[in-house]
Design a protein around this motif. Sequence first.
Motif, mmCIF file in Angstrom:
data_model
loop_
_atom_site.group_PDB
_atom_site.id
_atom_site.type_symbol
_atom_site.label_atom_id
_atom_site.label_comp_id
_atom_site.label_asym_id
_atom_site.label_seq_id
_atom_site.Cartn_x
_atom_site.Cartn_y
_atom_site.Cartn_z
ATOM 1 N N PRO A 118 0.808 -1.229 0.000
ATOM 2 C CA PRO A 118 0.000 0.000 0.000
ATOM 3 C C PRO A 118 0.838 1.275 0.000
ATOM 4 C CG PRO A 118 -0.641 -1.520 1.767
ATOM 5 C CD PRO A 118 0.680 -1.970 1.249
ATOM 6 N N GLY A 119 2.058 1.205 0.522
ATOM 7 C CA GLY A 119 2.879 2.404 0.651
ATOM 8 C C GLY A 119 2.554 3.156 1.920
ATOM 9 N N GLY A 120 3.366 4.166 2.224
ATOM 10 C CA GLY A 120 3.146 4.976 3.410
ATOM 11 C C GLY A 120 3.413 4.245 4.711
ATOM 12 N N GLY A 121 4.141 3.127 4.628
ATOM 13 C CA GLY A 121 4.458 2.392 5.840
ATOM 14 C C GLY A 121 3.359 1.463 6.317
ATOM 15 N N ALA A 122 2.258 1.348 5.539
ATOM 16 C CA ALA A 122 1.150 0.486 5.946
ATOM 17 C C ALA A 122 1.525 -0.982 5.777
ATOM 18 C CB ALA A 122 -0.100 0.800 5.121
ATOM 19 N N GLU A 123 0.799 -1.845 6.488
ATOM 20 C CA GLU A 123 1.047 -3.274 6.411
ATOM 21 C C GLU A 123 0.694 -3.815 5.021
ATOM 22 O OE1 GLU A 123 2.319 -5.424 8.677
ATOM 23 O OE2 GLU A 123 2.744 -3.726 10.006
ATOM 24 N N LEU A 124 1.458 -4.819 4.568
ATOM 25 C CA LEU A 124 1.150 -5.457 3.298
ATOM 26 C C LEU A 124 -0.181 -6.200 3.397
ATOM 27 C CD1 LEU A 124 4.639 -6.957 2.308
ATOM 28 C CD2 LEU A 124 3.729 -4.671 1.886
ATOM 29 N N ILE A 125 -0.896 -6.254 2.277
ATOM 30 C CA ILE A 125 -2.202 -6.906 2.240
ATOM 31 C C ILE A 125 -2.081 -8.204 1.451
ATOM 32 C CG2 ILE A 125 -4.605 -6.696 1.506
ATOM 33 C CD1 ILE A 125 -4.273 -3.651 1.727
ATOM 34 N N GLU A 126 -2.380 -9.333 2.098
ATOM 35 C CA GLU A 126 -2.302 -10.631 1.433
ATOM 36 C C GLU A 126 -3.445 -10.796 0.435
ATOM 37 O OE1 GLU A 126 -2.059 -14.003 3.942
ATOM 38 O OE2 GLU A 126 -0.220 -13.359 4.962
ATOM 39 N N SER A 127 -3.167 -11.545 -0.622
ATOM 40 C CA SER A 127 -4.221 -11.875 -1.576
ATOM 41 C C SER A 127 -5.052 -13.028 -1.024
ATOM 42 C CB SER A 127 -3.601 -12.277 -2.922
ATOM 43 O OG SER A 127 -3.021 -13.576 -2.829
ATOM 44 N N ASN A 128 -6.112 -13.352 -1.727
ATOM 45 C CA ASN A 128 -6.953 -14.478 -1.303
ATOM 46 C C ASN A 128 -6.539 -15.771 -1.991
ATOM 47 O OD1 ASN A 128 -7.830 -13.893 -3.909
ATOM 48 N ND2 ASN A 128 -9.937 -14.507 -3.476
ATOM 49 N N GLY A 129 -5.413 -15.733 -2.696
ATOM 50 C CA GLY A 129 -4.977 -16.897 -3.463
ATOM 51 C C GLY A 129 -5.224 -16.673 -4.939
ATOM 52 N N ALA A 130 -5.150 -17.744 -5.719
ATOM 53 C CA ALA A 130 -5.342 -17.624 -7.163
ATOM 54 C C ALA A 130 -6.698 -18.182 -7.565
ATOM 55 C CB ALA A 130 -4.236 -18.365 -7.903
ATOM 56 N N SER A 131 -7.460 -17.378 -8.304
ATOM 57 C CA SER A 131 -8.719 -17.831 -8.889
ATOM 58 C C SER A 131 -8.481 -18.063 -10.378
ATOM 59 C CB SER A 131 -9.821 -16.798 -8.688
ATOM 60 O OG SER A 131 -10.143 -16.660 -7.320
ATOM 61 N N CYS A 132 -8.668 -19.291 -10.807
ATOM 62 C CA CYS A 132 -8.481 -19.648 -12.210
ATOM 63 C C CYS A 132 -9.785 -20.237 -12.735
ATOM 64 C CB CYS A 132 -7.345 -20.658 -12.363
ATOM 65 S SG CYS A 132 -5.813 -20.200 -11.502
ATOM 66 N N HIS A 133 -10.235 -19.735 -13.870
ATOM 67 C CA HIS A 133 -11.521 -20.163 -14.434
ATOM 68 C C HIS A 133 -12.642 -19.949 -13.408
ATOM 69 C CE1 HIS A 133 -9.024 -21.855 -17.571
ATOM 70 N NE2 HIS A 133 -8.396 -22.599 -16.671
ATOM 71 N N ASP A 134 -12.539 -18.829 -12.672
ATOM 72 C CA ASP A 134 -13.533 -18.434 -11.665
ATOM 73 C C ASP A 134 -13.644 -19.414 -10.505
ATOM 74 O OD1 ASP A 134 -14.249 -16.037 -12.895
ATOM 75 O OD2 ASP A 134 -15.615 -17.065 -14.266
ATOM 76 N N GLU A 135 -12.614 -20.189 -10.276
ATOM 77 C CA GLU A 135 -12.595 -21.117 -9.143
ATOM 78 C C GLU A 135 -11.388 -20.806 -8.269
ATOM 79 O OE1 GLU A 135 -12.378 -25.918 -8.166
ATOM 80 O OE2 GLU A 135 -12.834 -25.223 -10.194
ATOM 81 N N LEU A 136 -11.633 -20.569 -6.979
ATOM 82 C CA LEU A 136 -10.563 -20.190 -6.061
ATOM 83 C C LEU A 136 -9.728 -21.396 -5.654
ATOM 84 C CD1 LEU A 136 -9.240 -17.969 -4.323
ATOM 85 C CD2 LEU A 136 -10.928 -18.478 -2.548
ATOM 86 N N ASN A 137 -8.412 -21.150 -5.504
ATOM 87 C CA ASN A 137 -7.466 -22.178 -5.042
ATOM 88 C C ASN A 137 -7.474 -23.429 -5.921
ATOM 89 O OD1 ASN A 137 -6.571 -20.605 -2.861
ATOM 90 N ND2 ASN A 137 -8.220 -21.351 -1.544
ATOM 91 N N VAL A 138 -7.463 -23.215 -7.210
ATOM 92 C CA VAL A 138 -7.379 -24.325 -8.157
ATOM 93 C C VAL A 138 -6.018 -25.004 -8.019
ATOM 94 C CG1 VAL A 138 -7.254 -24.899 -10.616
ATOM 95 C CG2 VAL A 138 -8.979 -23.311 -9.795
ATOM 96 N N VAL A 139 -6.000 -26.318 -8.087
ATOM 97 C CA VAL A 139 -4.743 -27.064 -8.046
ATOM 98 C C VAL A 139 -4.056 -26.949 -9.400
ATOM 99 C CG1 VAL A 139 -3.707 -29.350 -7.812
ATOM 100 C CG2 VAL A 139 -5.570 -28.671 -6.288
ATOM 101 N N ILE A 140 -2.829 -26.450 -9.372
ATOM 102 C CA ILE A 140 -2.061 -26.250 -10.595
ATOM 103 C C ILE A 140 -1.161 -27.468 -10.806
ATOM 104 C CG2 ILE A 140 -0.525 -24.704 -11.839
ATOM 105 C CD1 ILE A 140 -3.224 -23.471 -11.074
ATOM 106 N N VAL A 141 -1.357 -28.143 -11.919
ATOM 107 C CA VAL A 141 -0.645 -29.391 -12.190
ATOM 108 C C VAL A 141 0.690 -29.096 -12.862
ATOM 109 C CG1 VAL A 141 -0.742 -31.609 -13.400
ATOM 110 C CG2 VAL A 141 -2.831 -30.615 -12.424
ATOM 111 N N HIS A 142 1.739 -29.736 -12.344
ATOM 112 C CA HIS A 142 3.066 -29.564 -12.935
ATOM 113 C C HIS A 142 3.089 -30.136 -14.355
ATOM 114 C CE1 HIS A 142 7.232 -30.854 -13.878
ATOM 115 N NE2 HIS A 142 7.516 -29.685 -13.347
#
Length: 210
Positions: A118-142
């Motif tokens: 955010p800047g200004g010395g504020a705490e970093l904001i975590e994301s909610n993870g990755a949404s792929c194809h409108d699905e949260l926390n999709v398992v990404i295959v190697h």
Amino acid sequence: MESLDDVIDAMIADRVIHRHRRKWLIALALVVALVVVLLLTGGFKEHQGRTIPTFDAPTTVQAGRFEYGFTEAKIIREPKTDYSEAKARLQVYFDLKNIDTETKASTSMQGRLLRLVPGGGAELIESNGASCHDELNVVIVHGLPSQPCYAKFDVPADFAEDEVEIAVLAEEYKSDEKTMGADEKPYWHSAGVPHSVVRLKATIETEKDE
């Protein structure tokens, strides 16, 4: 009784002292002015402490188990209604790929690996993870091609930055420290270490009621 020569010497010495005192006062005033300017502008805070590289999107970053192809950022606003207050969220878009050559295991991207600065010395904001194809926390295959995904960050309703910075953290593949009871086999440490910062231009959209 002082002689004329003594009086003249004293006058000359007094003038020399006053002349140098004026220079000292001017120098002191310049130093004070510089300190005030530094305080008002935040000093060198932006440059101090950042020892990791900064990239401008579009860019590709390989960090730990994942490869991110960052493309764009959107600030999406939800207007106030009779039942809820105004809200806003930041969505950062990227192509995500599993590049884990150590274990070749399938896994999902943890939200802590991408954080809004955010800047200004504020705490970093975590994301909610990755949404792929409108699905949260999709398992990404190697071994599979990258997938279009986005990460969401909760921001204040009046958030209106035209450029945002995203901190990328990298998981480390290593064993625990050699202490009693520690696991000597290497594994992915999910906490993550600072890897890089990505700057993205942000556009603003208003979400319409369906």
